[in-house]
Design an enzyme around this catalytic site. Sequence first.
Site, PDB file in Angstrom:
ATOM      1  N   LYS A  62      29.614 -36.000  -8.628  1.00 18.09           N
ATOM      2  CA  LYS A  62      29.317 -34.774  -9.391  1.00 18.09           C
ATOM      3  C   LYS A  62      30.426 -34.528 -10.425  1.00 18.09           C
ATOM      4  O   LYS A  62      30.175 -34.090 -11.550  1.00 18.09           O
ATOM      5  CB  LYS A  62      29.217 -33.565  -8.468  1.00 18.09           C
ATOM      6  CG  LYS A  62      28.004 -33.548  -7.561  1.00 18.09           C
ATOM      7  CD  LYS A  62      27.953 -32.188  -6.865  1.00 18.09           C
ATOM      8  CE  LYS A  62      26.956 -32.129  -5.741  1.00 18.09           C
ATOM      9  NZ  LYS A  62      27.043 -30.866  -5.005  1.00 18.09           N
ATOM     10  N   TYR A 200      32.630 -11.680   1.745  1.00 19.37           N
ATOM     11  CA  TYR A 200      33.105 -12.276   0.482  1.00 19.37           C
ATOM     12  C   TYR A 200      34.123 -11.341  -0.177  1.00 19.37           C
ATOM     13  O   TYR A 200      35.197 -11.776  -0.612  1.00 19.37           O
ATOM     14  CB  TYR A 200      31.900 -12.516  -0.434  1.00 19.37           C
ATOM     15  CG  TYR A 200      32.249 -12.962  -1.830  1.00 19.37           C
ATOM     16  CD1 TYR A 200      32.579 -14.283  -2.103  1.00 19.37           C
ATOM     17  CD2 TYR A 200      32.216 -12.058  -2.899  1.00 19.37           C
ATOM     18  CE1 TYR A 200      32.887 -14.685  -3.403  1.00 19.37           C
ATOM     19  CE2 TYR A 200      32.509 -12.450  -4.190  1.00 19.37           C
ATOM     20  CZ  TYR A 200      32.842 -13.758  -4.437  1.00 19.37           C
ATOM     21  OH  TYR A 200      33.154 -14.164  -5.725  1.00 19.37           O
ATOM     22  N   LYS A 204      38.235 -11.839  -1.041  1.00 18.66           N
ATOM     23  CA  LYS A 204      38.874 -11.690  -2.354  1.00 18.66           C
ATOM     24  C   LYS A 204      39.968 -10.622  -2.318  1.00 18.66           C
ATOM     25  O   LYS A 204      40.937 -10.695  -3.063  1.00 18.66           O
ATOM     26  CB  LYS A 204      37.817 -11.381  -3.422  1.00 18.66           C
ATOM     27  CG  LYS A 204      36.798 -12.517  -3.598  1.00 18.66           C
ATOM     28  CD  LYS A 204      37.459 -13.834  -4.033  1.00 18.66           C
ATOM     29  CE  LYS A 204      36.452 -14.942  -4.289  1.00 18.66           C
ATOM     30  NZ  LYS A 204      37.047 -16.188  -4.780  1.00 18.66           N
TER      31      LYS A 204
HETATM   32  N1  NAP Z   1      29.569 -16.313 -10.409  1.00 18.32           N
HETATM   33  C1  NAP Z   1      30.048 -15.084 -10.304  1.00 18.32           C
HETATM   34  O1  NAP Z   1      29.386 -14.088 -10.605  1.00 18.32           O
HETATM   35  C2  NAP Z   1      31.459 -14.882  -9.827  1.00 18.32           C
HETATM   36  C3  NAP Z   1      32.007 -13.607  -9.903  1.00 18.32           C
HETATM   37  C4  NAP Z   1      33.301 -13.403  -9.463  1.00 18.32           C
HETATM   38  C5  NAP Z   1      34.020 -14.461  -8.970  1.00 18.32           C
HETATM   39  N2  NAP Z   1      33.484 -15.698  -8.902  1.00 18.32           N
HETATM   40  C6  NAP Z   1      34.304 -16.783  -8.343  1.00 18.32           C
HETATM   41  O2  NAP Z   1      34.189 -17.975  -9.094  1.00 18.32           O
HETATM   42  C7  NAP Z   1      34.356 -19.107  -8.222  1.00 18.32           C
HETATM   43  C8  NAP Z   1      33.206 -20.077  -8.290  1.00 18.32           C
HETATM   44  O3  NAP Z   1      32.132 -19.458  -8.708  1.00 18.32           O
HETATM   45  P1  NAP Z   1      30.954 -20.089  -9.570  1.00 18.32           P
HETATM   46  O4  NAP Z   1      30.172 -18.898  -9.916  1.00 18.32           O
HETATM   47  O5  NAP Z   1      31.420 -21.011 -10.609  1.00 18.32           O
HETATM   48  O6  NAP Z   1      30.194 -20.873  -8.385  1.00 18.32           O
HETATM   49  P2  NAP Z   1      29.590 -22.298  -8.213  1.00 18.32           P
HETATM   50  O7  NAP Z   1      28.835 -22.676  -9.421  1.00 18.32           O
HETATM   51  O8  NAP Z   1      28.899 -22.228  -6.895  1.00 18.32           O
HETATM   52  O9  NAP Z   1      30.877 -23.233  -8.081  1.00 18.32           O
HETATM   53  C9  NAP Z   1      31.599 -23.278  -6.896  1.00 18.32           C
HETATM   54  C10 NAP Z   1      32.446 -24.512  -6.883  1.00 18.32           C
HETATM   55  O10 NAP Z   1      33.199 -24.518  -5.667  1.00 18.32           O
HETATM   56  C11 NAP Z   1      33.020 -25.775  -5.056  1.00 18.32           C
HETATM   57  N3  NAP Z   1      33.196 -25.704  -3.621  1.00 18.32           N
HETATM   58  C12 NAP Z   1      32.509 -24.928  -2.738  1.00 18.32           C
HETATM   59  N4  NAP Z   1      32.930 -25.189  -1.499  1.00 18.32           N
HETATM   60  C13 NAP Z   1      33.880 -26.146  -1.588  1.00 18.32           C
HETATM   61  C14 NAP Z   1      34.680 -26.849  -0.656  1.00 18.32           C
HETATM   62  N5  NAP Z   1      34.583 -26.639   0.651  1.00 18.32           N
HETATM   63  N6  NAP Z   1      35.564 -27.755  -1.111  1.00 18.32           N
HETATM   64  C15 NAP Z   1      35.688 -27.988  -2.420  1.00 18.32           C
HETATM   65  N7  NAP Z   1      34.947 -27.383  -3.368  1.00 18.32           N
HETATM   66  C16 NAP Z   1      34.052 -26.465  -2.941  1.00 18.32           C
HETATM   67  C17 NAP Z   1      31.597 -26.199  -5.414  1.00 18.32           C
HETATM   68  O11 NAP Z   1      31.405 -27.580  -5.203  1.00 18.32           O
HETATM   69  P3  NAP Z   1      29.907 -28.189  -5.039  1.00 18.32           P
HETATM   70  O12 NAP Z   1      29.257 -28.113  -6.392  1.00 18.32           O
HETATM   71  O13 NAP Z   1      30.156 -29.571  -4.570  1.00 18.32           O
HETATM   72  O14 NAP Z   1      29.200 -27.320  -4.045  1.00 18.32           O
HETATM   73  C18 NAP Z   1      31.604 -25.819  -6.882  1.00 18.32           C
HETATM   74  O15 NAP Z   1      32.265 -26.783  -7.631  1.00 18.32           O
HETATM   75  C19 NAP Z   1      34.494 -18.557  -6.832  1.00 18.32           C
HETATM   76  O16 NAP Z   1      35.865 -18.482  -6.496  1.00 18.32           O
HETATM   77  C20 NAP Z   1      33.878 -17.186  -6.950  1.00 18.32           C
HETATM   78  O17 NAP Z   1      34.352 -16.305  -5.987  1.00 18.32           O
HETATM   79  C21 NAP Z   1      32.214 -15.935  -9.335  1.00 18.32           C
END
Ligand code: NAP
Length: 332
Positions: A62, A200, A204
């Site tokens: 990926k 969650y 945070k």
């Molecule tokens: N989206 C929002 O609205 C939002 C808002 C506030 C904060 N955030 C923060 O932004 C971050 C990611 O969000 P995103 O929205 O970009 O989500 P996302 O698209 O789901 O991306 C999450 C990433 O984390 C990786 N991951 C999950 N579990 C893992 C593990 N055990 N080991 C290594 N990598 C792992 C996933 O890998 P895979 O692809 O292999 O699963 C993916 O690369 C998080 O910290 C989240 O709390 C997001």
Amino acid sequence: MGFALQFVKSQLFTSLPYPKYDFSGQTIIITGSNTGLGLEAARHIVRLGASKVILAVRTIFKGEAAARDIIASTNAKGNVIEVWSLVLSDFDSIKLFGERVQALTRLDALIQHAGILTKHFELVQGNESHITINVISATLVGLLVLPKLQETSRVYGVKTHLSFVGSDLQYIAKYKEGETSGSILEELAKKEDVNMSDRYSVSKLLLLYTVRELAVRAPLFKESKVVISKVTPGACQSGLFRDDMGWLEAMIQSIMVKLIARTTEVGSRTLVHSVKPDLEDSAHGAFLMDCRVASNGSRVDSAKGQSEQKRWIEGLFPKLESIAPGCTSVLA
Ligand SMILES: NC(=O)c1ccc[n+]([C@@H]2O[C@H](COP(=O)([O-])OP(=O)(O)OC[C@H]3O[C@@H](n4cnc5c(N)ncnc54)[C@H](OP(=O)(O)O)[C@@H]3O)[C@@H](O)[C@H]2O)c1
């Protein structure tokens, strides 16, 4: 300003600056950068001239697909991007990653973006999954790269950055587990009476307590400045909300996302801002929102918050030492 008002103002009435910083010569790591906000942050950083961008991902193929996508969209040279393995649910993987980082010539920034959100209770490495992945593992990654960030700052005379991706949902965490008298980690690992819709946000909040503690114990010095901060991208369209949902829940969520959420590209600007070369010193130990230092929330700054932080750290640091002995010795 109340949370709801602040949220609406941030999501609908705030425009985030398109990144125009100069990352030339820099080496930057973004965890979880195969997708979502991490991928878009990596794309910006490559476009802005970084010499080396390391996509630290749990599934190498990926990460390689993400690297090809970034190269195609930025016309960067193929050797700018490296794809490294990092599995946050596996402490051995984190330790190997930490060793690999020590072999780098320099490290200017790490964005700890990988994280999870789920309504399902699961123990991962003995602790509830949000607590392990979003807090314990995220902190371990930070501690293992901190010496290289400090060295880079000293040797190259630059500010370096350790940025943890958080969420403004920390403001509304109930965190009833913090009211009990026993071990917080054990309390958070109990399935009985768990409030998964709060978990969650709790993770945070605990991440913010951790960042504040790290910043105090790894202060900025004239000869070595590693700015440690926590940043929220705001609510964004991404794969984070990937839990199984009923059709009604899925429909409501998709309408909400269309109405209010940022694109991942726009949200990623906050991540890039958190590691910009001239980020102000006041970001150290701070919560960043909409590309500026924001309030921690009245709870965190109160006596109650300080006592919650102390109790949390008293459990977290021995846990980290049990996983990687000596990892906290980089701190004062
Ligand atoms: N989206 C929002 O609205 C939002 C808002 C506030 C904060 N955030 C923060 O932004 C971050 C990611 O969000 P995103 O929205 O970009 O989500 P996302 O698209 O789901 O991306 C999450 C990433 O984390 C990786 N991951 C999950 N579990 C893992 C593990 N055990 N080991 C290594 N990598 C792992 C996933 O890998 P895979 O692809 O292999 O699963 C993916 O690369 C998080 O910290 C989240 O709390 C997001």
